[in-house]
Design a protein around this motif. Structure first.
Motif, PDB file in Angstrom:
ATOM      1  N   ARG A 125       0.813  -1.296  -0.052  1.00  0.00           N
ATOM      2  CA  ARG A 125       0.060  -0.038  -0.061  1.00  0.00           C
ATOM      3  C   ARG A 125       0.691   1.503   0.003  1.00  0.00           C
ATOM      4  O   ARG A 125       0.503   2.405  -0.737  1.00  0.00           O
ATOM      5  N   LEU A 126       2.044   1.284   0.713  1.00  0.00           N
ATOM      6  CA  LEU A 126       2.771   2.166   0.594  1.00  0.00           C
ATOM      7  C   LEU A 126       3.578   2.414  -0.767  1.00  0.00           C
ATOM      8  O   LEU A 126       3.774   3.689  -0.990  1.00  0.00           O
ATOM      9  N   HIS A 127       3.767   1.507  -1.360  1.00  0.00           N
ATOM     10  CA  HIS A 127       4.171   1.836  -2.835  1.00  0.00           C
ATOM     11  C   HIS A 127       3.387   2.468  -3.563  1.00  0.00           C
ATOM     12  O   HIS A 127       3.687   3.307  -4.395  1.00  0.00           O
ATOM     13  N   GLN A 128       1.910   1.771  -3.388  1.00  0.00           N
ATOM     14  CA  GLN A 128       0.907   2.745  -4.261  1.00  0.00           C
ATOM     15  C   GLN A 128       1.057   3.951  -3.904  1.00  0.00           C
ATOM     16  O   GLN A 128       0.845   4.971  -4.761  1.00  0.00           O
ATOM     17  N   LEU A 129       0.837   4.332  -2.584  1.00  0.00           N
ATOM     18  CA  LEU A 129       0.791   5.919  -2.097  1.00  0.00           C
ATOM     19  C   LEU A 129       2.226   6.560  -2.698  1.00  0.00           C
ATOM     20  O   LEU A 129       1.883   7.854  -3.248  1.00  0.00           O
ATOM     21  N   GLY A 130       3.215   6.055  -2.548  1.00  0.00           N
ATOM     22  CA  GLY A 130       4.358   6.629  -2.988  1.00  0.00           C
ATOM     23  C   GLY A 130       4.433   6.756  -4.676  1.00  0.00           C
ATOM     24  O   GLY A 130       4.699   7.928  -5.033  1.00  0.00           O
ATOM     25  N   GLY A 131       3.821   5.893  -5.456  1.00  0.00           N
ATOM     26  CA  GLY A 131       3.724   6.145  -6.822  1.00  0.00           C
ATOM     27  C   GLY A 131       2.935   7.356  -7.181  1.00  0.00           C
ATOM     28  O   GLY A 131       3.085   8.069  -8.155  1.00  0.00           O
ATOM     29  N   ARG A 132       1.680   7.383  -6.438  1.00  0.00           N
ATOM     30  CA  ARG A 132       0.779   8.557  -6.805  1.00  0.00           C
ATOM     31  C   ARG A 132       1.261   9.833  -6.116  1.00  0.00           C
ATOM     32  O   ARG A 132       1.239  10.677  -7.013  1.00  0.00           O
ATOM     33  N   TYR A 133       2.234   9.947  -5.197  1.00  0.00           N
ATOM     34  CA  TYR A 133       2.871  11.110  -4.900  1.00  0.00           C
ATOM     35  C   TYR A 133       3.841  11.625  -6.073  1.00  0.00           C
ATOM     36  O   TYR A 133       3.789  12.566  -6.278  1.00  0.00           O
ATOM     37  N   ALA A 134       4.597  10.783  -6.414  1.00  0.00           N
ATOM     38  CA  ALA A 134       5.506  10.640  -7.298  1.00  0.00           C
ATOM     39  C   ALA A 134       5.169  11.350  -8.739  1.00  0.00           C
ATOM     40  O   ALA A 134       5.447  11.960  -9.355  1.00  0.00           O
ATOM     41  N   GLU A 135       3.769  10.710  -9.235  1.00  0.00           N
ATOM     42  CA  GLU A 135       3.197  11.290 -10.450  1.00  0.00           C
ATOM     43  C   GLU A 135       2.754  12.729 -10.111  1.00  0.00           C
ATOM     44  O   GLU A 135       2.741  13.526 -11.105  1.00  0.00           O
ATOM     45  N   ARG A 136       2.462  13.319  -9.048  1.00  0.00           N
ATOM     46  CA  ARG A 136       2.197  14.459  -8.792  1.00  0.00           C
ATOM     47  C   ARG A 136       3.257  15.510  -8.824  1.00  0.00           C
ATOM     48  O   ARG A 136       3.073  16.712  -8.697  1.00  0.00           O
ATOM     49  N   LEU A 137       4.552  14.954  -8.949  1.00  0.00           N
ATOM     50  CA  LEU A 137       5.422  15.728  -8.437  1.00  0.00           C
ATOM     51  C   LEU A 137       5.918  16.685  -9.795  1.00  0.00           C
ATOM     52  O   LEU A 137       5.882  16.055 -10.715  1.00  0.00           O
ATOM     53  N   ASP A 138       6.260  17.836  -9.658  1.00  0.00           N
ATOM     54  CA  ASP A 138       6.541  18.606 -10.859  1.00  0.00           C
ATOM     55  C   ASP A 138       8.179  19.216 -10.162  1.00  0.00           C
ATOM     56  O   ASP A 138       8.340  19.890  -9.152  1.00  0.00           O
ATOM     57  N   LEU A 139       8.979  18.637 -10.598  1.00  0.00           N
ATOM     58  CA  LEU A 139      10.420  18.791 -10.190  1.00  0.00           C
ATOM     59  C   LEU A 139      10.960  20.548 -10.543  1.00  0.00           C
ATOM     60  O   LEU A 139      11.475  20.751  -9.465  1.00  0.00           O
ATOM     61  N   ALA A 140      10.337  21.275 -11.289  1.00  0.00           N
ATOM     62  CA  ALA A 140      10.666  22.486 -11.358  1.00  0.00           C
ATOM     63  C   ALA A 140      10.145  23.356 -10.155  1.00  0.00           C
ATOM     64  O   ALA A 140      10.626  24.157  -9.429  1.00  0.00           O
ATOM     65  N   ALA A 141       8.647  22.809 -10.016  1.00  0.00           N
ATOM     66  CA  ALA A 141       8.075  23.484  -8.982  1.00  0.00           C
ATOM     67  C   ALA A 141       8.538  23.461  -7.454  1.00  0.00           C
ATOM     68  O   ALA A 141       8.749  24.253  -6.606  1.00  0.00           O
ATOM     69  N   GLU A 142       8.957  22.216  -7.501  1.00  0.00           N
ATOM     70  CA  GLU A 142       9.558  21.689  -5.973  1.00  0.00           C
ATOM     71  C   GLU A 142      11.049  22.289  -6.094  1.00  0.00           C
ATOM     72  O   GLU A 142      11.375  22.819  -4.761  1.00  0.00           O
ATOM     73  N   ALA A 143      11.777  22.862  -7.100  1.00  0.00           N
ATOM     74  CA  ALA A 143      12.994  23.242  -7.209  1.00  0.00           C
ATOM     75  C   ALA A 143      12.565  24.760  -6.729  1.00  0.00           C
ATOM     76  O   ALA A 143      13.410  25.518  -5.902  1.00  0.00           O
ATOM     77  N   ARG A 144      11.733  25.484  -7.376  1.00  0.00           N
ATOM     78  CA  ARG A 144      11.258  26.908  -7.035  1.00  0.00           C
ATOM     79  C   ARG A 144      10.988  27.115  -5.371  1.00  0.00           C
ATOM     80  O   ARG A 144      11.344  28.085  -4.914  1.00  0.00           O
TER      81      ARG A 144
END
Length: 260
Positions: free
Chosen positions: A70-89
């Motif tokens: 279940r943690l893998h599934q949640l982590g995958g969903r979180y990763a899908e929503r990541l925007d590298l440039a937005a996190e960098a800013r």
């Protein structure tokens, strides 16, 4: 703000033990000892986490537990929503607020760095840089931080011995052997420095950003005109750069990072 629910906190404490423990598996007695909880409480929490798929029995290890699917599934969903440039800013803004200087985040592409985020200094003298700009990695702080994560074979492919590196200023390191020596120091300290190597009027410090697997994926730097540079200022900015990079690493899922 509502109150923190103790039972939920304890369940999360159990899951977070797997971020810090050297082993991929834990037994209920280990959990009880480390969290200083009654064994009956641990067994109830573990039973619930097993039932919901957040923990799973470790294959071939009787009585041992590992993180569940279940943690893998949640982590995958979180990763899908990541925007590298937005996190960098986001992390660059935090670092810039702490020091008032220009902050960049960059990625390594071959022997060049490409800037994906920039937050300007609050001072009158600023950096003539821009998102999307590319520079040779060997003469920038972010570049050295990123190159330090490469192995010897990868470095040799980029910088063969006997072939001088291009110079942007009179301070640029142009000898591959000297560059390798600097990268070895970066690996020890975790921070890269650059003094007037890409711009004759600018110095900078940089730190590595890691992803969820612990791989160096970007670097965050703080750039300062030499008129505001000193050993004491460099040490202060190095701490901020490391904290900003840790912040971004945490947002990318690395357990060794920190959130602001």
């Amino acid at each position: 703000m509502g109150r923190i629910v103790p039972a939920v906190s304890r369940a999360l404490d159990i899951l977070e033990l797997f971020l810090t423990d050297d082993s991929a598996t834990l037994g209920a007695p280990d959990i009880a000892r480390r969290l200083e909880l009654p064994r009956t409480t641990v067994h109830e929490l573990v039973h619930t986490l097993l039932a919901r798929g957040y923990l799973a029995p470790a294959a071939g290890e009787s009585g041992r537990l590992q993180l569940g699917p279940r943690l893998h599934q949640l982590g995958g969903r979180y990763a899908e929503r990541l925007d590298l440039a937005a996190e960098a800013r986001r992390s660059a803004r935090w670092a810039a607020e702490q020091c008032g200087e220009t902050v960049h985040v960059a990625l390594l592409e071959g022997a060049e760095v490409v800037y994906i985020a920039k937050v300007d200094s609050t001072h009158a003298v600023r950096m003539a840089s821009a998102v999307g700009r590319r520079l040779p990695a060997h003469c920038t702080g972010v570049g050295k931080a990123l190159l330090a994560a490469l192995d010897e074979a990868e470095l040799a492919a980029l910088y063969p011995d006997g072939r001088p590196l291009s110079a942007m200023t009179s301070h640029t390191v142009t000898e591959p052997a000297r560059l390798r020596a600097e990268l070895a120091e970066v690996r020890k300290t975790g921070v890269a420095t650059e003094y007037c190597e890409s711009n004759p009027d600018v110095a900078c410090v940089a730190a590595q950003v890691r992803d969820a697997e612990g791989q160096v994926t970007a670097a965050l730097s703080i750039s300062v005109p030499v008129l505001r540079w000193s050993d004491a200022r460099a040490a202060e900015l190095a701490e901020i750069a490391a904290a900003g990079a840790g912040d971004m690493s945490a947002r990318l899922g690395w357990g060794g990072g920190q959130l602001h």
